[in-house]
Design a protein around this motif. Structure first.
Motif, PDB file in Angstrom:
ATOM      1  N   ASN A  75       0.815  -1.217   0.000  1.00 49.86           N
ATOM      2  CA  ASN A  75       0.000   0.000   0.000  1.00 49.86           C
ATOM      3  C   ASN A  75       0.847   1.264   0.000  1.00 49.86           C
ATOM      4  OD1 ASN A  75      -2.273  -1.477  -0.016  1.00 49.86           O
ATOM      5  ND2 ASN A  75      -2.748  -1.240   2.164  1.00 49.86           N
ATOM      6  N   ARG A  76       1.901   1.248   0.838  1.00 49.74           N
ATOM      7  CA  ARG A  76       2.799   2.395   0.928  1.00 49.74           C
ATOM      8  C   ARG A  76       3.304   2.779  -0.474  1.00 49.74           C
ATOM      9  NH1 ARG A  76       3.087   5.712   5.259  1.00 49.74           N
ATOM     10  NH2 ARG A  76       3.545   4.605   7.182  1.00 49.74           N
ATOM     11  N   GLU A  77       3.573   1.773  -1.260  1.00 49.80           N
ATOM     12  CA  GLU A  77       4.132   2.025  -2.593  1.00 49.80           C
ATOM     13  C   GLU A  77       3.088   2.631  -3.521  1.00 49.80           C
ATOM     14  OE1 GLU A  77       5.995  -2.202  -2.583  1.00 49.80           O
ATOM     15  OE2 GLU A  77       7.238  -0.974  -3.893  1.00 49.80           O
ATOM     16  N   THR A  78       1.872   2.082  -3.482  1.00 50.36           N
ATOM     17  CA  THR A  78       0.830   2.632  -4.365  1.00 50.36           C
ATOM     18  C   THR A  78       0.492   4.060  -3.952  1.00 50.36           C
ATOM     19  OG1 THR A  78      -0.816   1.528  -3.009  1.00 50.36           O
ATOM     20  CG2 THR A  78      -0.201   0.430  -5.037  1.00 50.36           C
ATOM     21  N   GLU A  79       0.709   4.380  -2.663  1.00 54.32           N
ATOM     22  CA  GLU A  79       0.442   5.759  -2.223  1.00 54.32           C
ATOM     23  C   GLU A  79       1.530   6.712  -2.703  1.00 54.32           C
ATOM     24  OE1 GLU A  79       0.160   5.440   2.026  1.00 54.32           O
ATOM     25  OE2 GLU A  79      -1.613   4.152   1.875  1.00 54.32           O
ATOM     26  N   THR A  80       2.756   6.214  -2.740  1.00 51.18           N
ATOM     27  CA  THR A  80       3.898   7.081  -3.047  1.00 51.18           C
ATOM     28  C   THR A  80       4.204   7.156  -4.545  1.00 51.18           C
ATOM     29  OG1 THR A  80       4.791   6.389  -0.937  1.00 51.18           O
ATOM     30  CG2 THR A  80       6.299   7.528  -2.422  1.00 51.18           C
ATOM     31  N   LEU A  81       4.032   6.032  -5.235  1.00 54.85           N
ATOM     32  CA  LEU A  81       4.397   5.993  -6.653  1.00 54.85           C
ATOM     33  C   LEU A  81       3.161   6.220  -7.520  1.00 54.85           C
ATOM     34  CD1 LEU A  81       6.623   2.787  -6.439  1.00 54.85           C
ATOM     35  CD2 LEU A  81       7.465   5.136  -6.718  1.00 54.85           C
ATOM     36  N   ALA A  82       3.373   6.800  -8.706  1.00 54.93           N
ATOM     37  CA  ALA A  82       2.273   6.979  -9.654  1.00 54.93           C
ATOM     38  C   ALA A  82       1.936   5.616 -10.255  1.00 54.93           C
ATOM     39  CB  ALA A  82       2.682   7.947 -10.755  1.00 54.93           C
ATOM     40  N   ALA A  83       0.689   5.490 -10.700  1.00 61.07           N
ATOM     41  CA  ALA A  83       0.237   4.221 -11.282  1.00 61.07           C
ATOM     42  C   ALA A  83       1.119   3.825 -12.466  1.00 61.07           C
ATOM     43  CB  ALA A  83      -1.223   4.336 -11.724  1.00 61.07           C
ATOM     44  N   GLU A  84       1.519   4.831 -13.297  1.00 62.42           N
ATOM     45  CA  GLU A  84       2.349   4.511 -14.472  1.00 62.42           C
ATOM     46  C   GLU A  84       3.723   4.021 -14.036  1.00 62.42           C
ATOM     47  OE1 GLU A  84       1.669   8.570 -14.681  1.00 62.42           O
ATOM     48  OE2 GLU A  84       0.026   7.311 -13.948  1.00 62.42           O
ATOM     49  N   GLU A  85       4.215   4.578 -12.926  1.00 61.79           N
ATOM     50  CA  GLU A  85       5.520   4.149 -12.439  1.00 61.79           C
ATOM     51  C   GLU A  85       5.471   2.674 -12.046  1.00 61.79           C
ATOM     52  OE1 GLU A  85       7.997   7.805 -10.586  1.00 61.79           O
ATOM     53  OE2 GLU A  85       6.247   7.235  -9.393  1.00 61.79           O
ATOM     54  N   ILE A  86       4.425   2.297 -11.323  1.00 56.68           N
ATOM     55  CA  ILE A  86       4.300   0.899 -10.906  1.00 56.68           C
ATOM     56  C   ILE A  86       4.182   0.013 -12.141  1.00 56.68           C
ATOM     57  CG2 ILE A  86       2.773  -0.739  -9.713  1.00 56.68           C
ATOM     58  CD1 ILE A  86       2.377   1.442  -7.566  1.00 56.68           C
ATOM     59  N   GLU A  87       3.415   0.516 -13.110  1.00 58.75           N
ATOM     60  CA  GLU A  87       3.269  -0.175 -14.401  1.00 58.75           C
ATOM     61  C   GLU A  87       4.641  -0.422 -15.043  1.00 58.75           C
ATOM     62  OE1 GLU A  87       0.998  -1.835 -17.437  1.00 58.75           O
ATOM     63  OE2 GLU A  87       0.327  -1.083 -15.489  1.00 58.75           O
TER      64      GLU A  87
END
Lengths: 658, 658
Positions: A75-87
């Motif tokens: 969760n921490r990551e989805t809060e901090t990173l943009a969706a495209e970044e995670i993509e």
């Protein structure tokens, strides 16, 4: 049974190693001596430790990498990173644990311990005559009696007041001309390229025009932001060449292009992106520089950069421009073009003023490029009465020999060892890297100094050192000192006597002999930092290739003595000249004629940025310098093998004078 | 209560009218004389009747338009149209019914009765010397003995065999050079621009190189695809200027820019898109031309187009280039630039060869542009011994007067009436348009001819005529004949005698008098086609402005007689010269000196495409021709008012000889 360790490779540094599964990527980076920035102390708050997990099978490294080898996204990551970044595969290094082999890319912004500017800019004595100049003019307003068009109106004035004739104007400047004239109440500043083309129009009186010179090395990219009105460097920036992930040397990059349809475009885009990032970084540095707050410089933007100059080796030049480098990889190694090029920055995707142009220094041959022309512009052997030998050591070595009568050049494949790559504990010249080594010839006690600390090992506590690895100059020092102490023999092998040292051991896992430079308790990586027999072989190959080049070139010109030897390059400015002679890397010579000249290629590129005569000179030099293909010389192989050995004595080199 | 009719406006023609609610858009188009292609007979099968409903409040037209004013999207439509098309507002004209006011855009592909090429290309006697030429060369392969770079290798050959020196190469060509040389086994074709820059490299022996000349009119855009190796026109294409939706004349386009931040970019993009569409269309035409199937031309692609030339009025020039046209809208109407421009097609978003350049003819003044230079290049008054008057009639009128001694020019605001716009039943010169009118001076019986039919009204049946409207030449004919028959008086008002004609009536709705040219049963629109008092006023204004211009210019040069009068422009090639004199549009003169010269601007633009000397001449002309601002002449208003009247007699014009 599941393995307990995993192989981790960090890019762009190339640092690799085994780490226990389950630790975080930030922890793994510390174990391997690669710093990821984590100012929040791994509390998953600051988001500074952004890294990217590369996906796929990487044959070159023998591993498969992917998100499935890491813990699931939190969760921490989805809060901090943009969706495209995670993509795209981005993760937080402090939140993600290692579950298998991983190839991890660390963006420049996430790097801790910023690299010490190894491509430092030297002093240059240049007459300021840049390609791009500013002219402030005031023209009469258009009236019914004199309704001449805006462009012809300003040309009339520029001809009368500044003797500029037959001017052209580019589309971007033309677009802003009517507005600027009227906003500025018929007072404008005209930016002119080479007395020929108007590239920018600004209303009123504008001061400030900046240029940037770039040295695109195979491993490192350096940029110098200069004030075109004073010639001063106002900021220096550097980064790793992101293409290292496709291969450490130019040959492997050419292979990558040949094996991948989109390889050329991808490598070009990578380097263009890094240049853009460096431009942004330089601008940001100037804007936040407290010393410049009172000056107009503090308001600089990338749009204020109105001229660029580039030097690089021929392969990097071709790849950046997306010109097919394949012919550089096969006999006769012909480049696509020798002469200098002038291209529009916007055509190259460079984010500076849209009217700005990029000047590329000419390429002498497939393996002697614009960087060597840059070295000559800075060191001017072409004007010298005495015989100069210039050795530019980067990922490749380029050699220039001659004087005002005649100049020859050649290249030698040094490999990346002298830059700290392909060395067991090699690293770039960043804080924590061993840069100097001393070995007492009688006690064999080792002392060393790391970058970022003023005191040597012997004057510090073990816990204080936090040593991370060895950079190029440290490796060379180590070999020189080991040889002088008799621990390493003439052949490069550890001598029988080496057994007497408690620092000497045979690594049970690799089977190689190795010598401990720093004990685990002095390091930040918790392991002994050693120089291995394999490391020594790499350095021997590198030094032999340089020495052979020097020797064959001197033979070619029929000379046995030199007026001066200059060592250029990131590495050149750090090495101990004495030890370079000790190990037989350079021809034996009196210490007084030996000079380190720093990043001469970058200096020469800056000269071309600041003086248009230097641009003309670059093409003249390119046409007149003769290229010598060392590998085609009859005695090349024989000389190379011989040069691999370490000299008996320093005066071994007296054979040069025979 | 819901209204029973709705206002429909079709773009780009601008045709508007009231139609009953509930009918389909295709039916509405027939009522208003605008043809939408519907080959399947409204059976919702062929999908040819694609139209777009514009969304928003259109103040200029006083209506609000949108999908809510049309029937909901039907299944047939979702099957035929792409989802993105429906998203963009596209509908099938035969499936969609009118439920309220609509602004409807008809794409060129959906237009029935393709426009007769009004901007037809004239014969040109030009020495073929294009800016872009092809050179086929064979160079020795690179070897270890001669490892010169590819570029310098081909330059050596081009200098030796074709005397081309100091060549430059653009990035696109450089990128393809190494590959082309090796694919072609060291035999390539080099495409060179102006003996100066290599813009294309192709392996082996390439023939074929095409250029396109464009005449960008305020209302119409015409393109001529030419073979650069023979000079022949191989296809001609034309389309409406899509900018008409922002306003019919240049002044309203400038206003649109001033009122909308993105207006300039939007108008530019519209015209660039249309040019790209015309390029595609021309290429497609050539590929499918059965006469060319055996020739290499049948394989032409847009990439084979390697040079472009453009002419247009100054405002269209500025708008296309996104150069601020605002100063053109206010005294002293100064352009941003006079001289010709050379720009890279790819910078402009033009889809031809990426190395191709676009040449823009120079602009003389804010209202006399490159189109007038084009007229001069084609008609060469600058070489003439006799005094020439050239009248180029488009949406604006441009006048050139003089000979080899002196040339002056001016512009007059004719308005779009002569192109069939702002005329009740006006339409462009397409099939079904009345182009010729005869009125028997004694019986007042009307005869007329429509475009696309060989026989006149009197030799056809009513049902056969399918008349749709009146185009420019028909309107002029009608006024001339009405005047000669005494139905219209010198003032332009219908005479008292007009009452005697059964074709004369007062429109109860508008209150204007009108005269029936075609009865409802002769038309395809089911309504009488009339010429109204308001129409006559529009034509009077237009003809007065041309006449005044001619008169003031002759006065300026102090001349009373002319060697020749040339009428140029889409309209000029169709008008009845005799009647143009009758209504006092042009100075009285012997019939033998009066010539229609067709689209001379387009011809001149083609000359610039095919001959580089013509490009130089264009700049010389631009500097030497003197511009006369008619509205500043003392007697302008007075002359204009006087010229509004129709002449007493033809020899009324003898005052010119006083």
């Amino acid at each position: 049974m599941k393995q307990e360790t995993a192989t981790i490779i960090f890019q762009p540094s190339g640092r690799r190693g085994s780490v226990p599964r389950g630790i975080t990527i930030v922890e793994a980076s510390r174990l391997l001596g690669v710093d990821i920035e984590a100012p929040c102390g791994d509390h998953q708050i600051c988001g500074k430790c952004r890294i990217r997990i590369e996906n796929g099978v990487f044959e070159k490294f023998g591993i498969r990498s992917g998100q499935e080898h890491a813990s699931p996204v939190e969760n921490r990551e989805t809060e901090t990173l943009a969706a495209e970044e995670i993509e795209e595969g981005y993760r937080l290094g402090c939140a993600t644990t290692v579950q298998g082999d991983l190839l991890i890319y660390i963006p420049e912004t996430s790097k801790g311990g910023k690299q010490v500017v190894s491509k430092a800019a030297g002093d240059l004595d240049i007459i300021l005559d840049p390609a791009v100049k500013l002219y402030h003019i005031k023209v009469p307003a258009a009236t019914l009696e004199d309704k001449t068009a805006d462009f012809e109106r300003i040309c009339r004035c520029l001809e009368k007041e500044h003797a500029l004739s037959a001017l052209e104007i580019n589309l971007y400047a033309l677009r802003s001309l009517p507005g600027a004239l009227r906003t500025g109440e018929w007072e404008i500043t005209v930016t002119v390229w080479m007395d020929k083309e108007i590239i920018r129009i600004t209303p009123g009186s504008t001061t400030g025009g900046y240029g940037m010179a770039f040295d695109i090395g195979t491993t490192t990219i350096a940029g110098y932001l200069c004030d075109l009105q004073t010639g001063q460097i106002i900021d220096t920036v550097s980064a790793m060449n992101p293409q290292v992930k496709y291969g450490e040397d130019v040959v492997s990059r050419i292979s990558y292009h040949m094996g991948h349809t989109d390889g050329l475009a991808r490598m070009s885009k990578d380097v263009i992106n890094t240049i853009n990032m460096l431009i942004e970084e330089a601008v940001k540095n100037v804007r936040s520089n407290p010393e410049l707050q009172a000056s107009t410089m503090s308001r600089i933007t990338a749009e204020d950069i109105i001229d660029l100059a580039f030097c690089s080796n021929t392969a990097m030049h071709h790849i950046l421009l997306q010109v097919d480098p394949e012919p550089l990889g096969a006999i006769p190694f012909s480049p696509a073009i020798h002469q200098s090029l002038i291209l529009k920055c916007c055509d190259l995707g460079l984010n500076v003023h849209p009217g700005a142009k990029a000047f590329f220094l000419p390429s002498i041959a497939g393996y002697v490029g614009g960087d060597t022309i840059g070295v000559m512009l800075a060191e001017t052997p072409q004007d010298s009465l005495e015989m100069q030998l210039i050795i530019d050591i980067g990922t490749n070595g380029e050699l220039v020999l001659g004087n005002r009568e005649k100049l020859i050049c050649s290249s030698c494949a040094t490999g990346p060892a002298l830059e700290g790559a392909q060395i067991e504990f090699g690293m770039r010249a960043a804080p924590g890297a061993i840069e100097r080594v001393k070995i007492d010839p009688t006690t064999w006690e080792v002392d060393y100094k790391v970058i970022g600390k003023k005191t040597w090992r012997k004057d510090s506590t073990s816990a204080d050192m936090k040593t991370k690895g060895i950079c190029g100059s440290g490796i060379l020092d180590a070999l020189g000192e080991l040889f002088l102490a008799g621990i390493v023999a003439k052949s490069g092998a550890f001598s029988a006597k080496a057994q007497e040292s408690i620092r000497f051991r045979k690594n049970q896992k690799t089977g190689f002999n190795e010598f401990i430079l720093a004990y685990a308790d002095e390091t930040s990586i918790g392991r002994d930092i050693v120089i291995t027999q394999k490391d020594i072989r790499q350095i021997q190959m590198a030094k032999a290739s340089i020495y052979t080049g020097c020797k064959l070139m001197m033979k070619k010109l029929g000379i046995t003595s030199l007026g001066s030897i200059k060592i250029a390059g990131a590495f050149g400015s750090h090495i101990n000249n004495h030890l370079a002679r000790v190990i037989g890397m350079i021809p034996d010579c009196p210490q007084r004629i030996l000079h380190s000249v720093g990043n001469a290629a970058g200096d020469g590129c800056r000269a071309a940025l600041l003086n248009r005569q230097k641009r003309k000179e670059s093409d003249r030099l390119c046409r007149s310098v003769e290229y010598l293909e060392l590998t085609l010389e009859d005695t090349f192989q024989q000389e190379l093998v011989r040069a691999t050995q370490l000299p008996h004595m320093i005066d071994e080199f007296s054979h040069l004078n025979q």
